[in-house]
Design a protein around this motif. Structure first.
Motif, short mmCIF file in Angstrom:
data_model
loop_
_atom_site.label_atom_id
_atom_site.label_comp_id
_atom_site.label_asym_id
_atom_site.label_seq_id
_atom_site.Cartn_x
_atom_site.Cartn_y
_atom_site.Cartn_z
N ASN A 62 -14.32 -3.56 45.43
CA ASN A 62 -15.67 -3.00 45.59
C ASN A 62 -16.69 -4.07 45.27
OD1 ASN A 62 -16.90 -2.77 42.86
ND2 ASN A 62 -15.18 -1.41 42.45
N ASP A 63 -17.84 -3.92 45.89
CA ASP A 63 -18.92 -4.89 45.68
C ASP A 63 -20.05 -4.30 44.85
OD1 ASP A 63 -20.10 -3.19 47.47
OD2 ASP A 63 -20.45 -4.70 49.01
N GLY A 64 -19.85 -3.10 44.32
CA GLY A 64 -20.86 -2.49 43.48
C GLY A 64 -21.97 -1.79 44.25
N GLU A 65 -22.01 -1.94 45.56
CA GLU A 65 -23.08 -1.34 46.36
C GLU A 65 -22.55 -0.31 47.35
OE1 GLU A 65 -25.39 -4.32 48.29
OE2 GLU A 65 -25.49 -5.57 46.51
N HIS A 66 -21.63 -0.72 48.19
CA HIS A 66 -21.16 0.12 49.29
C HIS A 66 -19.94 0.94 48.93
CE1 HIS A 66 -23.39 -3.16 51.35
NE2 HIS A 66 -23.94 -2.10 51.92
#
Length: 157
Positions: A62-66
């Motif tokens: 995960n990238d923390g946004e999407h």
């Protein structure tokens, strides 16, 4: 109709899921929505192991946004299994190696070791992804567990 429709809809949805890697961007698309994660800018990387009659090793990023994208890496049953193909593993390992977080580098090295084991036609028990399943099973952490950073590093030894 009452009993046949839900399984038919579920089967349709599953067949419409696709994962692709465009450079360092991992894209998961389904019938309703699509998510993408740039592997260079990750917030989290995990190896998830599900232990059952058919055991599974999954990479979650995960990238923390999407949100979260899950990549099934391997399925193992009694006496054998099915793993992500060699080219896909190599591209995924290369993309993870560009990430800014240390766990991504560790997972990348596990995937490279998996490729080396496949290249020398190693037995299933000698492959790092299968060792992840054994590690979870021997620790009694079933049916599902996320490997710690130390456990991921031990898969490469």
């Amino acid at each position: 109709l009452l009993f046949g429709l839900p399984p038919a809809v579920g089967a349709f949805v599953v067949t419409r899921r696709h994962l692709r890697l465009d450079g360092t961007v991992l894209v998961a698309s389904g019938p309703v929505r699509s998510r993408s994660v740039d592997l260079r800018h990750l917030a989290g990387v995990e190896l998830l192991v599900r232990v059952a009659r058919v055991s599974q090793v999954i990479l979650r990023v995960n990238d923390g946004e999407h949100g979260l994208v899950s990549v099934p890496l391997a399925l193992y049953a009694d006496g054998g299994g099915r793993e992500l193909d060699v080219l896909a593993l190599r591209r995924l390992a290369d993309a993870l190696a560009t990430a800014e977080v240390a766990p991504a580098a560790a997972v990348s090295s596990v995937l490279v070791e998996q490729l080396r084991a496949e290249a020398r036609s190693a037995a299933v028990g000698e492959r790092p992804l299968y060792r992840a399943v054994e590690l979870a099973r021997n620790a009694g952490r079933v049916p599902q567990t996320t490997l710690t950073d130390h456990e991921v590093a031990s898969l490469v030894d």
